[in-house]
Design an enzyme around this catalytic site. Structure first.
Site, PDB file in Angstrom:
ATOM      1  N   LEU A   3      97.938 -23.831  46.985  1.00 10.96           N
ATOM      2  CA  LEU A   3      97.040 -22.675  47.008  1.00 10.96           C
ATOM      3  C   LEU A   3      95.920 -22.889  45.998  1.00 10.96           C
ATOM      4  CD1 LEU A   3      99.364 -19.509  47.141  1.00 10.96           C
ATOM      5  CD2 LEU A   3      97.725 -20.239  48.879  1.00 10.96           C
ATOM      6  N   ASP A   4      94.706 -22.502  46.369  1.00  4.76           N
ATOM      7  CA  ASP A   4      93.577 -22.563  45.431  1.00  4.76           C
ATOM      8  C   ASP A   4      93.823 -21.616  44.269  1.00  4.76           C
ATOM      9  OD1 ASP A   4      92.199 -24.368  47.048  1.00  4.76           O
ATOM     10  OD2 ASP A   4      91.227 -22.775  48.193  1.00  4.76           O
TER      11      ASP A   4
END
Length: 298
Positions: A37-38
């Site tokens: 996930l960013d």
């Protein structure tokens, strides 16, 4: 200790940050994660602990998100964390036009990953090349979008659209925001992202880092058994002696229950203990179970 954590990743943390924190809290070196996930995204980040790290490649790939797309703006990273490269108030746009454009994103579609992503080109990550100012052709990929539901629509100079999206592995929601803006000729970028489902784990059953730390201090922490996210794989059960041989790396006979030659199977002992993963193979007139990954000690 081996198994999984269903972690609710906080805003601003990288997936690597979460692994490092988990490693420190559990005091165990062997920790990994599924589905990066960013930093600006929140939500489900599956964390594997101990031998369960070997199972990460076998987790289901389907994911689901809640996302906010802001129209009238484009950025270098396709989210609000990047440099703004276009910004103009939106006029003449209504929800019907948005729904028509969004419908084009369901099914199997070709997608160009964001320039700032972990995709490798010429042996380097795209974000590394982008930061160096190098322009490279980003290869397209086919991804699958199972469903997109509009949750809310807010008008204004820079309208915002809240959506729920279910998709296959490898889908970039930032790219959907960007491409929707292109189709609407307004520009678009991802304003917020929360992952609600990943690799068989659900947001409603997740735990944040603060709760994890508290449970460890009070002795209430319970790791998720390693076989729980592998429900999509069929089961084979071995008697005691074959189970022991199998765990020692030997092939053992199994009942012929159809053509499952190419299937990965969850392997259990008679006592219900999860032993690992195996794959059927034919030998003359019998079917054998080949060890692929042994997790139990017998």
């Amino acid at each position: 200790m081996q198994g999984f954590l269903n972690l609710d990743k906080p805003f601003g943390w990288t997936s690597h940050d979460c692994v490092a924190k988990t490693r420190k809290l559990l005091r165990i070196k062997r920790v990994g994660h599924a589905g990066t996930l960013d930093p600006a995204a929140t939500g489900v980040l599956p964390i594997a602990v101990g031998r369960a790290t070997r199972l990460l490649q076998y987790l289901p790939g389907d994911k689901a998100y809640k996302a906010t797309i802001r129209l009238g703006i484009s950025t270098a990273t396709d989210d609000l964390q990047g440099e703004v490269i276009f910004q103009q108030p939106v006029t003449g746009l209504n929800l019907t036009m948005v729904e028509t454009a969004l419908a084009q994103f369901t099914g199997k579609i070709e997608q160009i990953p964001p320039r700032y992503s972990a995709i490798q080109v010429q042996g380097k990550r795209l974000y590394e090349l982008a930061r160096q100012g190098k322009t490279v052709e980003v290869p397209t990929r086919v991804v699958e979008i199972f469903n997109i539901e509009i949750l809310d629509w807010r008008t204004g100079d820079f309208p915002e659209l809240d959506i729920a999206i279910a998709c296959g592995a490898g889908t970039y929601i930032r790219a959907i925001a960007r491409d929707l803006g292109i189709k609407l000729k307004t520009g678009g970028t991802l304003a917020a992202l929360q992952r609600t489902i990943s690799s068989g784990f659900y947001l409603e059953n997740s735990i944040n880092l603060q709760d994890l730390e508290g449970q460890l201090k009070t002795g209430n922490f319970q790791i998720i058994p390693a076989d729980i996210p592998l429900k999509h794989l069929s089961i084979v059960t071995l008697a005691t002696i074959p189970a022991r041989k199998w765990c020692q790396g030997q092939r053992v006979p199994i009942d012929d229950d159809g053509d499952v030659r190419d299937q990965m199977l969850r392997v259990y002992g008679e006592d219900g203990c999860f032993l690992g993963l195996g794959k059927p193979a034919m030998s003359e007139n019998s079917k054998l179970l080949v060890p692929v990954m042994v997790l139990a000690d017998i």
